[in-house]
Design a protein around this motif. Sequence first.
Motif, PDB file in Angstrom:
ATOM      1  N   HIS A 124       1.907   0.433   1.664  1.00  0.00           N
ATOM      2  CA  HIS A 124       1.824  -0.993   2.068  1.00  0.00           C
ATOM      3  C   HIS A 124       1.493  -0.947   3.720  1.00  0.00           C
ATOM      4  CE1 HIS A 124       3.211  -3.877   4.962  1.00  0.00           C
ATOM      5  NE2 HIS A 124       3.163  -4.762   3.893  1.00  0.00           N
ATOM      6  N   ASP A 125       1.901   0.057   4.355  1.00  0.00           N
ATOM      7  CA  ASP A 125       1.598   0.082   5.797  1.00  0.00           C
ATOM      8  C   ASP A 125       0.017   0.424   6.100  1.00  0.00           C
ATOM      9  OD1 ASP A 125       3.935  -0.570   6.324  1.00  0.00           O
ATOM     10  OD2 ASP A 125       4.617   1.049   7.075  1.00  0.00           O
ATOM     11  N   VAL A 126      -0.384   1.449   5.301  1.00  0.00           N
ATOM     12  CA  VAL A 126      -1.740   1.813   5.521  1.00  0.00           C
ATOM     13  C   VAL A 126      -2.750   0.754   5.127  1.00  0.00           C
ATOM     14  CG1 VAL A 126      -3.657   3.378   4.549  1.00  0.00           C
ATOM     15  CG2 VAL A 126      -1.463   4.212   5.203  1.00  0.00           C
ATOM     16  N   LEU A 127      -2.495   0.008   3.869  1.00  0.00           N
ATOM     17  CA  LEU A 127      -3.290  -0.989   3.423  1.00  0.00           C
ATOM     18  C   LEU A 127      -3.444  -2.405   4.522  1.00  0.00           C
ATOM     19  CD1 LEU A 127      -2.824  -1.032  -0.509  1.00  0.00           C
ATOM     20  CD2 LEU A 127      -4.942  -0.060   0.913  1.00  0.00           C
ATOM     21  N   LEU A 165     -15.800   1.258   6.103  1.00  0.00           N
ATOM     22  CA  LEU A 165     -14.609   1.117   5.418  1.00  0.00           C
ATOM     23  C   LEU A 165     -14.059   2.578   5.408  1.00  0.00           C
ATOM     24  CD1 LEU A 165     -12.793  -0.771   3.931  1.00  0.00           C
ATOM     25  CD2 LEU A 165     -14.105  -0.190   1.663  1.00  0.00           C
ATOM     26  N   ALA A 166     -14.703   3.561   5.147  1.00  0.00           N
ATOM     27  CA  ALA A 166     -13.958   4.783   5.206  1.00  0.00           C
ATOM     28  C   ALA A 166     -13.634   5.094   6.507  1.00  0.00           C
ATOM     29  CB  ALA A 166     -15.028   5.898   4.846  1.00  0.00           C
ATOM     30  N   ALA A 197      -6.559   3.688   9.997  1.00  0.00           N
ATOM     31  CA  ALA A 197      -5.274   3.294   9.550  1.00  0.00           C
ATOM     32  C   ALA A 197      -4.198   4.167   9.123  1.00  0.00           C
ATOM     33  CB  ALA A 197      -5.604   2.366   8.313  1.00  0.00           C
ATOM     34  N   GLY A 198      -4.632   5.424   9.021  1.00  0.00           N
ATOM     35  CA  GLY A 198      -3.808   6.669   8.896  1.00  0.00           C
ATOM     36  C   GLY A 198      -3.687   6.968   7.626  1.00  0.00           C
ATOM     37  N   CYS A 199      -4.558   6.612   6.691  1.00  0.00           N
ATOM     38  CA  CYS A 199      -4.494   7.078   5.091  1.00  0.00           C
ATOM     39  C   CYS A 199      -4.569   8.643   5.248  1.00  0.00           C
ATOM     40  CB  CYS A 199      -5.724   6.574   4.547  1.00  0.00           C
ATOM     41  SG  CYS A 199      -5.650   6.732   2.877  1.00  0.00           S
TER      42      CYS A 199
END
Length: 477
Positions: free
Chosen positions: A67-70, A186-187, A193-195
């Motif tokens: 959730h947090d990453v997205l 996007l990548a 975002a921390g993915c």
Amino acid sequence: MAVQRFDNLIGGQWAPADAYSRNINPSDVEDNIGEFASSSNTDMDAAVEAARSAFPAWANASPQLRHDVLHRVGEIIMRDKEMLGTLLSREEGKTLAEGIGETVRASQIFTFFAGEALRLGGEIGPSVRPGVDVMVERQAVGVVGLITPWNFPIAIPAWKAAPALAFGNCVVLKPAELTPACSWHLARIIKEAGCPDGVFNLVMGSGKTVGQALVENDRVDGVSFTGSAGVGRQIATNCAASGKRFQLEMGGKNPMVILDDADLELAVDVSINGAFFSTGQRCTASSRLIVCEQIHDEFLERLVSRASALRVGNALDQDTQVGPVVSEEQLNQNLGYLDIARDEGCEVIGGERLDGSGHFQRPAVLARATNDMRSSREEIFGPIASVIRVGGYDEALSVANDTDFGLSAGICTRSLAHATHFRKHARAGMVMVNLPTAGVDYHVPFGGTKASSHGPREQGTYARDFYTTIKTSYITA
Ligand code: NAP
Ligand code: MG
């Protein structure tokens, strides 16, 4: 100024490729947006292995992490929307307003699926055997390959990647070679975002090499494809042979029916929007305007007058209403279809190539079209709409359904009875009443019937049907 190079993202690292190719602005062919990796099968294999290694931890991570990453991805896209929207218009050619609109949509999709990551429930119930419980739950599919077209360079990667990641899959994205810049960003944003490394990988390059290598890789569990029907069929064959699940979103030849009782102004508005906005380069474009005879002549006159007044030009100019065709090849194909239509007996109004630094074409109306012409049956994918005269509602419905495709179907009418009948009987995945055939919401399913789509629907809660697999467990104490 030196042209920047853009590398693949593999296992969380920016990975150079052996070759690079130029990304040309269709509004100004002198403008090179950058050199983007033109990858090899070795690059693709490395990305698939990175995704495989990352999969167990990501699939079993707390949904809070996903959730947090997205959610952060959605926020960063919104933060960067002017830059991304401008880049989108520069590389694809839709107008700046459309480019920024599509970017905002991509952000909303990530935010929506951030929530979906937390909402993935299951079922529990009694077994038919005493003392046994049955659980039905959804699990990630594994490594999914995403193959995307050029016409929605950020929204389509977003609407595939967001649900894939939300439900615990690892991703390898292969964007269209014509529009890699939006996917590269996007990548970059997904990384920012921390993915975790390897969960999302980007491999740019041609479909015939790396696209096919992705589809044929035995370590990939599923492929979600959007593009042409021809490539889709090839992907289906390859996936079936190697036992992968696959989902295909393909072309359209979408009808817009205009009944005699329609609000004429509204009918012209939705037809102009559906046929010509985004240069007609939408799978949901209204390419067949099916018009009842009493309203036909007046509709045609107003349509032609509005179409010829549309301002065609550089996508980044504030005044532009219709941007360029995406490439020289596509423009030549569009012009070829105008010749075919003329030979078949259509009156071609507009459609000529316009001078300028890019691939500009005036919108074309094909008057006196019939539904059996090639120009009425094959997807053209440009600013070209056929106007087909019919006697009344029954004939209009039958012409609307007489097509290999079935993505979107529209009707303009003031009759609730006809609107309701059309909604029930149009053989299309999406029906629009007094609205353009293109233009959809992101929280509800998207997809079609017949040659337009194969497999579960994309978007909204239904996206989980492709990106999860179901496990049934029986438990006794
Ligand atoms: P396309 O030529 O089919 O390409 C789509 C993607 O597939 C591109 O990334 C392409 O790579 C790749 N590809 C090509 N050959 C391949 C192969 N043998 N194996 C694996 N991948 C391969 O479609 P397009 O010209 O980009 O886009 C226009 C089409 O998309 C239209 O037909 C339109 O209707 C359809 N579309 C459908 C929807 C929908 O949701 N129904 C939405 C938008 C667009 P390259 O980079 O080399 O081309
Ligand atoms: Mg192509």
